[in-house]
Design a protein around this motif. Structure first.
Motif, PDB file in Angstrom:
ATOM      1  N   ARG A 364     -34.042  34.542  -5.406  1.00 50.89           N
ATOM      2  CA  ARG A 364     -35.157  35.329  -4.858  1.00 50.89           C
ATOM      3  C   ARG A 364     -35.307  35.155  -3.361  1.00 50.89           C
ATOM      4  NH1 ARG A 364     -40.116  33.273  -8.117  1.00 50.89           N
ATOM      5  NH2 ARG A 364     -38.958  31.309  -7.903  1.00 50.89           N
ATOM      6  N   GLY A 365     -34.454  34.369  -2.761  1.00 52.52           N
ATOM      7  CA  GLY A 365     -34.520  34.151  -1.320  1.00 52.52           C
ATOM      8  C   GLY A 365     -33.283  33.403  -0.861  1.00 52.52           C
ATOM      9  N   GLY A 366     -33.264  33.053   0.421  1.00 53.54           N
ATOM     10  CA  GLY A 366     -32.142  32.320   0.966  1.00 53.54           C
ATOM     11  C   GLY A 366     -31.030  33.224   1.440  1.00 53.54           C
ATOM     12  N   PHE A 367     -29.891  32.609   1.725  1.00 53.05           N
ATOM     13  CA  PHE A 367     -28.745  33.298   2.306  1.00 53.05           C
ATOM     14  C   PHE A 367     -27.577  33.457   1.331  1.00 53.05           C
ATOM     15  CE2 PHE A 367     -29.465  31.823   7.024  1.00 53.05           C
ATOM     16  CZ  PHE A 367     -30.722  32.397   7.010  1.00 53.05           C
ATOM     17  N   PHE A 368     -27.624  32.832   0.153  1.00 50.11           N
ATOM     18  CA  PHE A 368     -26.415  32.611  -0.611  1.00 50.11           C
ATOM     19  C   PHE A 368     -26.507  33.107  -2.052  1.00 50.11           C
ATOM     20  CE2 PHE A 368     -27.107  29.113   2.407  1.00 50.11           C
ATOM     21  CZ  PHE A 368     -26.081  29.401   3.295  1.00 50.11           C
ATOM     22  N   VAL A 369     -25.370  33.601  -2.555  1.00 46.58           N
ATOM     23  CA  VAL A 369     -25.211  33.995  -3.952  1.00 46.58           C
ATOM     24  C   VAL A 369     -23.945  33.317  -4.478  1.00 46.58           C
ATOM     25  CG1 VAL A 369     -24.751  35.916  -5.534  1.00 46.58           C
ATOM     26  CG2 VAL A 369     -26.409  36.201  -3.673  1.00 46.58           C
ATOM     27  N   ARG A 370     -24.038  32.770  -5.670  1.00 50.91           N
ATOM     28  CA  ARG A 370     -22.896  32.090  -6.299  1.00 50.91           C
ATOM     29  C   ARG A 370     -22.277  33.011  -7.347  1.00 50.91           C
ATOM     30  NH1 ARG A 370     -23.588  26.230  -9.113  1.00 50.91           N
ATOM     31  NH2 ARG A 370     -25.522  27.222  -9.758  1.00 50.91           N
ATOM     32  N   VAL A 371     -20.975  33.253  -7.227  1.00 54.20           N
ATOM     33  CA  VAL A 371     -20.259  34.152  -8.136  1.00 54.20           C
ATOM     34  C   VAL A 371     -19.283  33.327  -8.971  1.00 54.20           C
ATOM     35  CG1 VAL A 371     -18.763  36.184  -8.320  1.00 54.20           C
ATOM     36  CG2 VAL A 371     -20.449  36.033  -6.464  1.00 54.20           C
ATOM     37  N   ARG A 372     -19.299  33.564 -10.281  1.00 56.11           N
ATOM     38  CA  ARG A 372     -18.371  32.890 -11.200  1.00 56.11           C
ATOM     39  C   ARG A 372     -17.224  33.835 -11.550  1.00 56.11           C
ATOM     40  NH1 ARG A 372     -23.522  31.139 -12.553  1.00 56.11           N
ATOM     41  NH2 ARG A 372     -23.753  28.867 -12.685  1.00 56.11           N
ATOM     42  N   LEU A 373     -16.009  33.307 -11.573  1.00 58.85           N
ATOM     43  CA  LEU A 373     -14.804  34.094 -11.810  1.00 58.85           C
ATOM     44  C   LEU A 373     -14.050  33.553 -13.033  1.00 58.85           C
ATOM     45  CD1 LEU A 373     -13.294  34.399  -8.203  1.00 58.85           C
ATOM     46  CD2 LEU A 373     -15.053  35.812  -9.272  1.00 58.85           C
ATOM     47  N   PRO A 374     -13.182  34.376 -13.617  1.00 56.60           N
ATOM     48  CA  PRO A 374     -12.316  33.885 -14.698  1.00 56.60           C
ATOM     49  C   PRO A 374     -11.023  33.262 -14.182  1.00 56.60           C
ATOM     50  CG  PRO A 374     -12.071  36.247 -14.485  1.00 56.60           C
ATOM     51  CD  PRO A 374     -13.118  35.842 -13.481  1.00 56.60           C
ATOM     52  N   VAL A 375     -10.852  33.202 -12.865  1.00 57.81           N
ATOM     53  CA  VAL A 375      -9.658  32.613 -12.250  1.00 57.81           C
ATOM     54  C   VAL A 375     -10.101  31.598 -11.199  1.00 57.81           C
ATOM     55  CG1 VAL A 375      -8.210  34.641 -12.650  1.00 57.81           C
ATOM     56  CG2 VAL A 375      -9.557  34.494 -10.538  1.00 57.81           C
ATOM     57  N   PRO A 376      -9.257  30.625 -10.880  1.00 50.85           N
ATOM     58  CA  PRO A 376      -9.645  29.619  -9.874  1.00 50.85           C
ATOM     59  C   PRO A 376      -9.855  30.245  -8.497  1.00 50.85           C
ATOM     60  CG  PRO A 376      -7.775  28.839 -11.176  1.00 50.85           C
ATOM     61  CD  PRO A 376      -7.957  30.285 -11.514  1.00 50.85           C
ATOM     62  N   ALA A 377     -11.011  29.991  -7.917  1.00 54.53           N
ATOM     63  CA  ALA A 377     -11.346  30.507  -6.580  1.00 54.53           C
ATOM     64  C   ALA A 377     -10.959  29.452  -5.548  1.00 54.53           C
ATOM     65  CB  ALA A 377     -12.829  30.847  -6.501  1.00 54.53           C
ATOM     66  N   ASP A 378      -9.670  29.259  -5.376  1.00 53.74           N
ATOM     67  CA  ASP A 378      -9.190  28.203  -4.497  1.00 53.74           C
ATOM     68  C   ASP A 378      -8.767  28.768  -3.138  1.00 53.74           C
ATOM     69  OD1 ASP A 378      -6.828  29.524  -5.095  1.00 53.74           O
ATOM     70  OD2 ASP A 378      -6.074  27.950  -6.431  1.00 53.74           O
ATOM     71  N   GLU A 379      -8.223  27.906  -2.299  1.00 50.83           N
ATOM     72  CA  GLU A 379      -7.865  28.322  -0.945  1.00 50.83           C
ATOM     73  C   GLU A 379      -6.712  29.327  -0.949  1.00 50.83           C
ATOM     74  OE1 GLU A 379      -7.255  24.744   1.252  1.00 50.83           O
ATOM     75  OE2 GLU A 379      -9.359  24.116   1.084  1.00 50.83           O
ATOM     76  N   ARG A 380      -5.827  29.208  -1.925  1.00 51.94           N
ATOM     77  CA  ARG A 380      -4.738  30.176  -2.017  1.00 51.94           C
ATOM     78  C   ARG A 380      -5.282  31.570  -2.325  1.00 51.94           C
ATOM     79  NH1 ARG A 380       0.074  28.859  -6.096  1.00 51.94           N
ATOM     80  NH2 ARG A 380       0.188  27.100  -4.648  1.00 51.94           N
ATOM     81  N   LEU A 381      -6.271  31.633  -3.218  1.00 50.42           N
ATOM     82  CA  LEU A 381      -6.859  32.929  -3.560  1.00 50.42           C
ATOM     83  C   LEU A 381      -7.636  33.499  -2.380  1.00 50.42           C
ATOM     84  CD1 LEU A 381      -6.861  34.633  -6.217  1.00 50.42           C
ATOM     85  CD2 LEU A 381      -9.234  33.898  -6.510  1.00 50.42           C
ATOM     86  N   LEU A 382      -8.307  32.630  -1.636  1.00 51.47           N
ATOM     87  CA  LEU A 382      -9.025  33.081  -0.444  1.00 51.47           C
ATOM     88  C   LEU A 382      -8.051  33.668   0.581  1.00 51.47           C
ATOM     89  CD1 LEU A 382     -11.493  33.344   1.382  1.00 51.47           C
ATOM     90  CD2 LEU A 382     -11.187  30.941   2.019  1.00 51.47           C
TER      91      LEU A 382
END
Length: 438
Positions: A364-382
């Motif tokens: 309801r406030g702030g700067f951030f949203v957390r998204v969950r994925l079915p795959v690893p969200a690692d540095e390679r994916l970024l």
């Protein structure tokens, strides 16, 4: 020959914190952003640049100088020297900050309990150093945790223990287990770090009942709460709740704050409120703030008087309250958050054909949203996200103590404009369709 070219130092002989994920995460993100300058970035939680147009540094400093001469009785040359010289470690504007906290947040503390710091980061470092006195002392953190806190703890050699931040708030059963395990091991939880209002990185929010419950646990287990208050101003009315420090039992709270989001990030002015009493071996008592000011004198000596004058002038221009200053900023950040959540719903919500297993929280406030994925969200994916789809985000694994967050990413929406948010989510959706199982 370049100076030092013949000297090779072994990394393992330097402090172990230099190799920690928390210490490297910010540099990694900056490096990725530098290599992909055309990518839309949901990575940094920076203030929106439109508010910088309202900053008039000379005017703010002049207003503070008038305060020194008209209200404090200094001569003009004395007032100027106060800003040009080294200053007291506890700061110059503690009285103004204490007044604003009383007016705006209901935190009623004497000015001498306020120490003005170099951003909230120094406030965290000082509090950790003061409270974690030896190897038996532990600091608990709500996990995932802001990397500034975990990084400072690593730098100081302070042991942290995680308490999970669930969809329903703090895992109080786990907190009880952590306290019990510490006692059984001959150790002690000295403090718990918590950001009750839209925390970085998860956007977590602590309801009123849980705020009271947390204060009760702190009293029962005899630890302090390190309350990070950076994002509370973005709360949607009537969703705003009192900070922990303003509630019954708030004497157990060390309140950490910053003017980066509401005034000027470049000033690097934060503060810590530490009104707890400290008694020495002879029975004499003082304030924890006194001890923190002593530590600060060996870290940064003092916070820039010029920077304090800028913040002090802004406070004085608004009659000692930041309510009017933050209202417009809160409205913009609420707009951005709403746009981000709506765009995610339109692109990846039910009925859109989005990949299975993609979901997100709805703060309801702030700067951030957390998204969950079915795959690893690692540095390679970024890396692939930036290179092929032109969109950046932050792996949530950077914020967890130990393992955790491998299938999550953080989106920050604070400094983007509406069109960039919409286009960024469209790129993110195309990326997720490409990398997630259909």
């Amino acid at each position: 020959m370049t100076a030092g070219a013949g000297v090779v130092l072994r990394r393992e002989r330097l402090h172990s914190s230099l190799g920690s994920p928390a210490m490297g995460s910010i540099n990694f993100l900056n490096e990725v952003m530098g290599r992909f300058p055309d990518a839309l970035s949901f990575a940094p939680g920076a203030p929106h640049i439109s508010f910088f147009d309202q900053i008039d540094v000379p005017r703010h400093i002049d207003r503070y100088l008038r305060h020194l001469t008209e209200d404090r009785g200094l001569k003009p040359d004395q007032a100027e020297r106060l800003l040009y010289q080294y200053g007291p470690s506890r700061g110059l504007i503690g009285d103004l900050v204490a007044g604003a906290l009383r007016t705006d947040q209901g935190i009623d503390v004497p000015p001498e309990s306020v120490v003005i710091t170099v951003g909230c980061q120094e406030a965290m470092l000082l509090a950790l150093r003061a409270l974690a006195a030896g190897p038996t002392d532990l600091v608990a953190v709500v996990n995932p945790c802001f990397v500034g806190l975990s990084g400072a703890a690593g730098l100081l050699g302070v042991d942290l223990v995680p308490v999970d931040d669930t969809d329903d708030g703090i895992d109080f059963a786990q907190l009880d287990d952590v306290c019990r395990a510490a006692r059984e091991a001959g150790r002690r939880i000295r403090a718990l770090y918590v950001a009750p209002d839209f925390s970085n990185p998860s956007g977590g929010f602590l309801g009123l009942a849980d705020r009271h419950r947390l204060l009760d646990v702190a009293a029962r287990e005899d630890f302090l709460l390190l309350e990070d208050n950076a994002y509370a101003f973005t709360a949607r009315q009537p969703g705003a709740l009192p900070p922990l420090k303003a509630l019954p039992g708030g004497e157990r709270v060390v309140h950490l704050g910053t003017f980066a989001k509401v005034c000027m990030p470049g000033a690097r002015v934060g503060y810590v409120v530490a009104d707890q009493r400290v008694q020495d071996a002879s029975g004499r008592t003082g304030l924890l703030a006194d001890e923190l000011a002593t530590l600060k004198s060996m870290v940064t000596v003092n916070t820039s008087p010029i920077a304090q004058a800028v913040v002090g002038g802004i406070l004085l221009e608004h009659r000692g309250s930041l309510a009017s200053v933050v209202s417009a900023k809160a409205a913009l950040y609420q707009r951005n958050l709403r746009l981000l959540l709506d765009a995610l719903e339109s692109a990846l919500g039910p009925g859109t054909g989005a990949p299975a297993g993609v979901s997100w929280n709805r703060p309801r406030g702030g700067f951030f949203v957390r998204v969950r994925l079915p795959v690893p969200a690692d540095e390679r994916l970024l890396e692939r996200s930036a290179r092929e789809f032109g969109v950046l985000w932050t792996p949530m694994s950077h914020f967890y103590l130990g393992s955790g967050g491998d299938y999550q990413l953080r989106l920050a929406c604070s400094y983007l404009d509406p069109d960039a948010i919409k286009e960024g989510v469209a790129r993110l959706a195309r990326f997720l369709h490409a990398v997630c199982p259909s």
